[in-house]
Design a protein around this motif. Structure first.
Motif, short mmCIF file in Angstrom:
data_model
loop_
_atom_site.label_atom_id
_atom_site.label_comp_id
_atom_site.label_asym_id
_atom_site.label_seq_id
_atom_site.Cartn_x
_atom_site.Cartn_y
_atom_site.Cartn_z
N GLU A 12 0.85 -1.18 0.00
CA GLU A 12 0.00 0.00 0.00
C GLU A 12 0.89 1.23 0.00
N ALA A 13 0.55 2.18 -0.87
CA ALA A 13 1.32 3.42 -0.92
C ALA A 13 0.97 4.27 0.29
N ILE A 14 1.98 4.73 1.00
CA ILE A 14 1.76 5.66 2.10
C ILE A 14 2.71 6.84 1.92
N VAL A 16 5.09 9.66 3.53
CA VAL A 16 5.88 9.97 4.72
C VAL A 16 6.71 11.20 4.42
N ASP A 17 6.42 12.29 5.11
CA ASP A 17 7.13 13.54 4.87
C ASP A 17 7.25 13.84 3.36
N GLU A 18 6.11 13.79 2.69
CA GLU A 18 6.00 14.14 1.27
C GLU A 18 6.69 13.15 0.33
N VAL A 19 7.12 12.02 0.87
CA VAL A 19 7.69 10.97 0.03
C VAL A 19 6.73 9.79 0.04
N GLU A 20 6.45 9.23 -1.13
CA GLU A 20 5.55 8.09 -1.18
C GLU A 20 6.36 6.80 -1.18
N VAL A 21 6.08 5.95 -0.22
CA VAL A 21 6.72 4.63 -0.17
C VAL A 21 5.62 3.57 -0.17
N ASP A 22 5.99 2.33 -0.41
CA ASP A 22 5.02 1.25 -0.49
C ASP A 22 5.27 0.27 0.65
N ARG A 23 4.25 0.05 1.47
CA ARG A 23 4.41 -0.78 2.67
C ARG A 23 3.46 -1.97 2.63
N CYS A 24 3.92 -3.07 3.16
CA CYS A 24 3.09 -4.26 3.26
C CYS A 24 2.44 -4.28 4.64
N GLY A 25 1.11 -4.35 4.67
CA GLY A 25 0.40 -4.39 5.94
C GLY A 25 0.60 -5.70 6.68
N ALA A 26 1.00 -6.73 5.98
CA ALA A 26 1.15 -8.04 6.61
C ALA A 26 2.49 -8.18 7.32
N CYS A 27 3.59 -7.77 6.68
CA CYS A 27 4.91 -7.99 7.28
C CYS A 27 5.60 -6.69 7.68
N ALA A 28 4.99 -5.52 7.38
CA ALA A 28 5.55 -4.20 7.69
C ALA A 28 6.83 -3.91 6.90
#
Ligand code: ZN
Ligand code: ZN
Length: 119
Positions: A12-14, A16-28
């Motif tokens: 999921e794209a989130i 963070v301080d105007e930077v978009e990163v992609d994080r997995c909700g399952a494993c973080a």
């Protein structure tokens, strides 16, 4: 994009301080584009609190993974900021995957090192 370490989980794209990163909700775990990681590691801790999460369970770290963008096998390399941490990087697009908790553990070490020195 699919999580490189979890079967069937989506990143999921989130922002963070105007930077978009992609994080997995399952494993973080988090996927960073080449310029993003160095910037966020040098950022104030409170600005990047959203990605200071997850615990390294060891199992994900060992798993061989493919790049979520282009499918290239990720290469495991040691972080120069914290040599105890093995990160996964794509030789094609230069993206970097950090397993849950790895961002926090790397960030604790010597701030100010630039991205080019990370791997
Ligand atoms: Zn995952
Ligand atoms: Zn790639």
């Amino acid at each position: 994009m699919d999580c490189p370490k979890c079967d069937g989980a989506q990143l999921e794209a989130i922002e963070v301080d105007e930077v978009e990163v992609d994080r997995c909700g399952a494993c973080a775990g988090i996927w960073f584009d080449p310029s993003e990681l160095g910037r966020l590691l040098d950022d104030d801790t409170q600005k990047v609190g959203a990605i200071m999460t997850g615990d390294d369970d060891g199992g994900h770290d060992q798993r061989v993974a493919s790049c979520p963008r282009d499918g290239t096998r990720l290469v495991r390399v040691r972080s120069i900021r914290n040599s105890a941490i093995v990160i996964d990087t794509c030789t094609k697009c230069r993206g970097i995957w950090l397993d849950g908790g790895e961002f926090r553990r790397i960030k604790r070490e010597q701030p100010g090192v630039k991205l080019g020195e990370l791997v």
